[in-house]
Design a protein around this motif. Sequence first.
Motif, PDB file in Angstrom:
ATOM      1  N   SER A  73       0.823  -1.214   0.000  1.00 60.70           N
ATOM      2  CA  SER A  73       0.000   0.000   0.000  1.00 60.70           C
ATOM      3  C   SER A  73       0.852   1.257   0.000  1.00 60.70           C
ATOM      4  O   SER A  73       0.392   2.326   0.372  1.00 60.70           O
ATOM      5  CB  SER A  73      -0.929  -0.003   1.211  1.00 60.70           C
ATOM      6  N   GLY A  74       2.105   1.113  -0.424  1.00 63.82           N
ATOM      7  CA  GLY A  74       2.966   2.272  -0.531  1.00 63.82           C
ATOM      8  C   GLY A  74       3.788   2.502   0.721  1.00 63.82           C
ATOM      9  O   GLY A  74       3.797   1.686   1.639  1.00 63.82           O
ATOM     10  N   THR A  75       4.476   3.640   0.738  1.00 63.85           N
ATOM     11  CA  THR A  75       5.300   4.011   1.877  1.00 63.85           C
ATOM     12  C   THR A  75       5.136   5.501   2.148  1.00 63.85           C
ATOM     13  O   THR A  75       4.635   6.241   1.310  1.00 63.85           O
ATOM     14  CB  THR A  75       6.801   3.727   1.602  1.00 63.85           C
ATOM     15  N   GLY A  76       5.584   5.936   3.298  1.00 60.84           N
ATOM     16  CA  GLY A  76       5.535   7.343   3.656  1.00 60.84           C
ATOM     17  C   GLY A  76       4.147   7.775   4.108  1.00 60.84           C
ATOM     18  O   GLY A  76       3.216   6.968   4.221  1.00 60.84           O
ATOM     19  N   ASP A  77       4.018   9.084   4.358  1.00 58.64           N
ATOM     20  CA  ASP A  77       2.710   9.640   4.743  1.00 58.64           C
ATOM     21  C   ASP A  77       1.744   9.427   3.595  1.00 58.64           C
ATOM     22  O   ASP A  77       2.043   9.790   2.449  1.00 58.64           O
ATOM     23  CB  ASP A  77       2.832  11.132   5.031  1.00 58.64           C
ATOM     24  N   ARG A  78       0.556   8.869   3.916  1.00 51.97           N
ATOM     25  CA  ARG A  78      -0.400   8.590   2.849  1.00 51.97           C
ATOM     26  C   ARG A  78      -1.760   8.211   3.416  1.00 51.97           C
ATOM     27  O   ARG A  78      -1.877   7.847   4.585  1.00 51.97           O
ATOM     28  CB  ARG A  78       0.092   7.462   1.945  1.00 51.97           C
ATOM     29  N   VAL A  79      -2.754   8.294   2.548  1.00 52.82           N
ATOM     30  CA  VAL A  79      -4.084   7.768   2.830  1.00 52.82           C
ATOM     31  C   VAL A  79      -4.192   6.484   2.022  1.00 52.82           C
ATOM     32  O   VAL A  79      -3.871   6.472   0.830  1.00 52.82           O
ATOM     33  CB  VAL A  79      -5.189   8.756   2.382  1.00 52.82           C
ATOM     34  N   VAL A  80      -4.601   5.392   2.659  1.00 49.94           N
ATOM     35  CA  VAL A  80      -4.799   4.131   1.953  1.00 49.94           C
ATOM     36  C   VAL A  80      -6.298   3.837   1.969  1.00 49.94           C
ATOM     37  O   VAL A  80      -6.932   3.886   3.026  1.00 49.94           O
ATOM     38  CB  VAL A  80      -4.013   2.973   2.616  1.00 49.94           C
ATOM     39  N   TYR A  81      -6.848   3.562   0.778  1.00 51.34           N
ATOM     40  CA  TYR A  81      -8.277   3.270   0.643  1.00 51.34           C
ATOM     41  C   TYR A  81      -8.439   1.903   0.001  1.00 51.34           C
ATOM     42  O   TYR A  81      -7.979   1.669  -1.113  1.00 51.34           O
ATOM     43  CB  TYR A  81      -8.952   4.353  -0.194  1.00 51.34           C
ATOM     44  N   SER A  82      -9.082   0.972   0.712  1.00 49.88           N
ATOM     45  CA  SER A  82      -9.327  -0.377   0.202  1.00 49.88           C
ATOM     46  C   SER A  82     -10.735  -0.464  -0.374  1.00 49.88           C
ATOM     47  O   SER A  82     -11.722  -0.285   0.351  1.00 49.88           O
ATOM     48  CB  SER A  82      -9.161  -1.410   1.313  1.00 49.88           C
ATOM     49  N   SER A 114      -1.929   4.921  -7.340  1.00 43.27           N
ATOM     50  CA  SER A 114      -1.558   5.999  -6.434  1.00 43.27           C
ATOM     51  C   SER A 114      -2.007   7.344  -7.004  1.00 43.27           C
ATOM     52  O   SER A 114      -1.845   7.602  -8.201  1.00 43.27           O
ATOM     53  CB  SER A 114      -0.041   5.985  -6.239  1.00 43.27           C
ATOM     54  N   TYR A 115      -2.580   8.198  -6.157  1.00 49.38           N
ATOM     55  CA  TYR A 115      -3.063   9.528  -6.523  1.00 49.38           C
ATOM     56  C   TYR A 115      -2.479  10.552  -5.558  1.00 49.38           C
ATOM     57  O   TYR A 115      -1.787  10.203  -4.622  1.00 49.38           O
ATOM     58  CB  TYR A 115      -4.596   9.596  -6.432  1.00 49.38           C
TER      59      TYR A 115
END
Length: 192
Positions: A73-82, A114-115
């Motif tokens: 689901s990526g790395t770093g600061d982020r919003v993850v939406y499933s 990713s957006y």
Amino acid sequence: MRYERWAHKVARSSSGFVAGLTTAAIVAVGFLAYRASANVPEDLGKPQPTKSPTTNASKAPGAEDLAALPARSGTGDRVVYSLDDDRVWLVGANDRVRRTFEVTPGTVDPAPTSYKVTSRSGAVTGSDGVAIEHVVRFATVDGVAIGFSAAVDGSTAAPDASQKLGGIRQSREDGAAMWKFATVGTKVVVVE
């Protein structure tokens, strides 16, 4: 001479009195310690599972932990939406989940990729005519804006399936947390 005998008697009786008080205090402390040890829970001192105050997930025995951050689901600061779980994670530094919560998706889903957050609105009327706040937009699909929002009345009802709606609804409390976390340019990772 009389005074010396009297002082000696007083000293002997005082030391006896102090010794008696000391003995009584030791017995009392021992008794209280015994009583306290009889009421100690068996698991005292053993590591306890911690529950994040920002996690709104419930876990049934043997069930998969819904609050676990999805793999890849990526790395770093982020919003993850499933998309499959209808769940969002706000992820800070060192992949630390700051908050996770369930959402109600619109009728139009973004593609898994990713957006970045492109725009925000404090309060507007949604495409469905509902007053919404804390709008955080990150994608457009066939002319439909996709973003997170909270209904001012607190509702998170499923949208009208006959309309093309991109609003991903969250509670007002979760919406406020999203608003604070997801400023313009924040990464949004959409996973299956």
